[in-house]
Design an enzyme around this catalytic site. Sequence first.
Site, PDB file in Angstrom:
ATOM      1  N   LEU A 137      63.577 -39.446  19.995  1.00  0.00           N
ATOM      2  CA  LEU A 137      64.102 -39.041  21.305  1.00  0.00           C
ATOM      3  C   LEU A 137      63.821 -37.564  21.589  1.00  0.00           C
ATOM      4  O   LEU A 137      63.589 -36.780  20.652  1.00  0.00           O
ATOM      5  CB  LEU A 137      65.624 -39.267  21.329  1.00  0.00           C
ATOM      6  N   SER A 143      59.285 -31.291  17.573  1.00  0.00           N
ATOM      7  CA  SER A 143      58.485 -30.049  17.630  1.00  0.00           C
ATOM      8  C   SER A 143      58.866 -29.120  16.483  1.00  0.00           C
ATOM      9  O   SER A 143      57.995 -28.474  15.883  1.00  0.00           O
ATOM     10  CB  SER A 143      58.709 -29.330  18.961  1.00  0.00           C
ATOM     11  N   SER A 210      56.757 -40.904  22.424  1.00  0.00           N
ATOM     12  CA  SER A 210      56.049 -42.197  22.234  1.00  0.00           C
ATOM     13  C   SER A 210      57.053 -43.345  22.104  1.00  0.00           C
ATOM     14  O   SER A 210      57.209 -43.928  21.033  1.00  0.00           O
ATOM     15  CB  SER A 210      55.095 -42.139  21.042  1.00  0.00           C
TER      16      SER A 210
HETATM   17  N1  LIG Z   1      61.648 -38.636  32.074  1.00  0.00           N
HETATM   18  C1  LIG Z   1      61.455 -38.007  30.909  1.00  0.00           C
HETATM   19  N2  LIG Z   1      61.659 -38.667  29.746  1.00  0.00           N
HETATM   20  C2  LIG Z   1      61.460 -38.029  28.584  1.00  0.00           C
HETATM   21  N3  LIG Z   1      61.044 -36.748  28.468  1.00  0.00           N
HETATM   22  C3  LIG Z   1      60.841 -36.047  29.607  1.00  0.00           C
HETATM   23  C4  LIG Z   1      61.049 -36.653  30.862  1.00  0.00           C
HETATM   24  N4  LIG Z   1      60.774 -35.719  31.816  1.00  0.00           N
HETATM   25  C5  LIG Z   1      60.419 -34.606  31.192  1.00  0.00           C
HETATM   26  N5  LIG Z   1      60.448 -34.788  29.852  1.00  0.00           N
HETATM   27  C6  LIG Z   1      60.028 -33.750  28.900  1.00  0.00           C
HETATM   28  O1  LIG Z   1      58.755 -34.201  28.437  1.00  0.00           O
HETATM   29  C7  LIG Z   1      58.721 -34.219  27.019  1.00  0.00           C
HETATM   30  C8  LIG Z   1      58.209 -35.580  26.512  1.00  0.00           C
HETATM   31  O2  LIG Z   1      56.844 -35.693  26.714  1.00  0.00           O
HETATM   32  P1  LIG Z   1      56.037 -36.761  25.866  1.00  0.00           P
HETATM   33  O3  LIG Z   1      54.610 -36.594  26.277  1.00  0.00           O
HETATM   34  O4  LIG Z   1      56.354 -36.579  24.435  1.00  0.00           O
HETATM   35  O5  LIG Z   1      56.634 -38.152  26.366  1.00  0.00           O
HETATM   36  S1  LIG Z   1      56.050 -39.610  26.161  1.00  0.00           S
HETATM   37  O6  LIG Z   1      55.634 -39.737  24.748  1.00  0.00           O
HETATM   38  O7  LIG Z   1      54.916 -39.784  27.065  1.00  0.00           O
HETATM   39  O8  LIG Z   1      57.146 -40.513  26.495  1.00  0.00           O
HETATM   40  C9  LIG Z   1      60.111 -34.062  26.524  1.00  0.00           C
HETATM   41  O9  LIG Z   1      59.981 -33.112  25.479  1.00  0.00           O
HETATM   42  P2  LIG Z   1      60.729 -33.266  24.062  1.00  0.00           P
HETATM   43  O10 LIG Z   1      62.152 -32.892  24.364  1.00  0.00           O
HETATM   44  O11 LIG Z   1      60.036 -32.256  23.208  1.00  0.00           O
HETATM   45  O12 LIG Z   1      60.592 -34.645  23.533  1.00  0.00           O
HETATM   46  C10 LIG Z   1      60.906 -33.551  27.707  1.00  0.00           C
HETATM   47  O13 LIG Z   1      61.079 -32.170  27.601  1.00  0.00           O
HETATM   48  N1  LIG Z   2      66.891 -30.524  11.478  1.00  0.00           N
HETATM   49  C1  LIG Z   2      67.558 -29.961  12.488  1.00  0.00           C
HETATM   50  N2  LIG Z   2      68.854 -29.671  12.377  1.00  0.00           N
HETATM   51  C2  LIG Z   2      69.525 -29.132  13.409  1.00  0.00           C
HETATM   52  N3  LIG Z   2      68.988 -28.796  14.587  1.00  0.00           N
HETATM   53  C3  LIG Z   2      67.687 -29.068  14.762  1.00  0.00           C
HETATM   54  C4  LIG Z   2      66.904 -29.675  13.726  1.00  0.00           C
HETATM   55  N4  LIG Z   2      65.646 -29.813  14.185  1.00  0.00           N
HETATM   56  C5  LIG Z   2      65.652 -29.337  15.453  1.00  0.00           C
HETATM   57  N5  LIG Z   2      66.861 -28.882  15.795  1.00  0.00           N
HETATM   58  C6  LIG Z   2      67.238 -28.313  17.081  1.00  0.00           C
HETATM   59  O1  LIG Z   2      67.258 -29.377  18.012  1.00  0.00           O
HETATM   60  C7  LIG Z   2      66.758 -28.952  19.258  1.00  0.00           C
HETATM   61  C8  LIG Z   2      65.597 -29.877  19.649  1.00  0.00           C
HETATM   62  O2  LIG Z   2      64.544 -29.696  18.747  1.00  0.00           O
HETATM   63  P1  LIG Z   2      63.048 -29.938  19.172  1.00  0.00           P
HETATM   64  O3  LIG Z   2      62.220 -29.706  17.972  1.00  0.00           O
HETATM   65  O4  LIG Z   2      62.730 -29.158  20.386  1.00  0.00           O
HETATM   66  O5  LIG Z   2      63.100 -31.489  19.518  1.00  0.00           O
HETATM   67  P2  LIG Z   2      62.063 -32.414  20.271  1.00  0.00           P
HETATM   68  O6  LIG Z   2      60.701 -31.802  20.106  1.00  0.00           O
HETATM   69  O7  LIG Z   2      62.186 -33.747  19.597  1.00  0.00           O
HETATM   70  O8  LIG Z   2      62.515 -32.450  21.681  1.00  0.00           O
HETATM   71  C9  LIG Z   2      66.353 -27.499  19.103  1.00  0.00           C
HETATM   72  O9  LIG Z   2      67.380 -26.715  19.610  1.00  0.00           O
HETATM   73  C10 LIG Z   2      66.225 -27.343  17.612  1.00  0.00           C
HETATM   74  O10 LIG Z   2      66.522 -26.031  17.207  1.00  0.00           O
END
Ligand SMILES: Nc1ncnc2c1ncn2[C@@H]1O[C@H](COP(=O)(O)OS(=O)(=O)O)[C@@H](OP(=O)(O)O)[C@H]1O
Ligand SMILES: Nc1ncnc2c1ncn2[C@@H]1O[C@H](COP(=O)(O)OP(=O)(O)O)[C@@H](O)[C@H]1O
Length: 306
Positions: A137, A143, A210
């Site tokens: 999620l 990241s 994904s």
């Molecule tokens: N509708 C919606 N649903 C999910 N995520 C959203 C959406 N809109 C914007 N974002 C932002 O886009 C990041 C996810 O992009 P991805 O390319 O990983 O998504 S996907 O694999 O195509 O589903 C995701 O980043 P991460 O938080 O790093 O996962 C979000 O910041």
């Molecule tokens: N192992 C962990 N324990 C606690 N907090 C975390 C951990 N990994 C990531 N975080 C925190 O969770 C938040 C989301 O992390 P991020 O790497 O940006 O997630 P994603 O790429 O899946 O959206 C950030 O604020 C990050 O600092």
Amino acid sequence: MNAVQSLCPPCRCRMIQNHECGHSATDNLGFLKFCGINAVGSSRTGKTLFKPIMAKENHDASFIRRPSSKCHGHHLKKPNRLTPFSNHSAALSDKNLSAMSNIGISMNILWHECPIQKLDRQHLLQQKGCVIWLTGLSGSGKSTLACALSRSLHSKGKLTFILDGDNIRHGLNRDLSFRAEDRSENIRRIGEVAKLMADAGVICITSLISPYRKDRDACRALLAEGDFIEVFIDVPLDVCEARDPKGLYKLARAGKIKGFTGIDDPYEPPYSCEIVLQQKESECMSPSDTAEIVISYLEKNGYLRA
Ligand SMILES: Nc1ncnc2c1ncn2[C@@H]1O[C@H](COP(=O)(O)OS(=O)(=O)O)[C@@H](OP(=O)(O)O)[C@H]1O
Ligand SMILES: Nc1ncnc2c1ncn2[C@@H]1O[C@H](COP(=O)(O)OP(=O)(O)O)[C@@H](O)[C@H]1O
């Protein structure tokens, strides 16, 4: 640190041009342009890499350009002499014809092999190219883990590259939305890029939500057995939502973002994958601890040696 020795052979490649195609920008860049061609390629051992072939149509005599003195492919001058290709014509056959492919809507294309292959590159890098596919999620820590992995592997002298969903959507995939079909295309393209990276010998780390199983499985199918390492970062929605580093969950709950994964769009966890990193709010492993789990897997499965 591994001693890196250049394996670059003395260039004996032949740049090939179809006389009928004319001279174009692609020729200048060293790309081979196959439009109604007959072509021959030689490896440094002199072995023919691909046989003379004809396109499905337009199979009149073609010409092979004599090698230029600058044969690295970027500064080819116009040929001052063209050699008729007639001595290879005996090799033309129906079998050769069938080597041409139609892929998608690309017609008459031919796979071009290079004598330097994945094994050579892996030997140079002292590692095995693979794809570490992080899925979970938004806010699960993809990241963060990707960076921790890259940092730790880098310190061990291993070459990595991160394909992060957010970042790729700034460029290559800027034309894609978050509708299901666009997410699929996003994942397909990144899967193809990751496959090229693995072929380059790189440990490629992808960091994408994904959300659909079938898309992840399609990427897995692009790679050799074992080279696709799916890592599910299993963090409950309420933990991700509490983290909400970008404030997106809040907007999604308020109905200001539609189709947000976990809120009003599905996430399909893997049925079976190589690694599950189960995180709970009460007992959350640190990013460097989870990176170590993945690195141990790579070590155990031989990816950190050639
Ligand atoms: N509708 C919606 N649903 C999910 N995520 C959203 C959406 N809109 C914007 N974002 C932002 O886009 C990041 C996810 O992009 P991805 O390319 O990983 O998504 S996907 O694999 O195509 O589903 C995701 O980043 P991460 O938080 O790093 O996962 C979000 O910041
Ligand atoms: N192992 C962990 N324990 C606690 N907090 C975390 C951990 N990994 C990531 N975080 C925190 O969770 C938040 C989301 O992390 P991020 O790497 O940006 O997630 P994603 O790429 O899946 O959206 C950030 O604020 C990050 O600092």
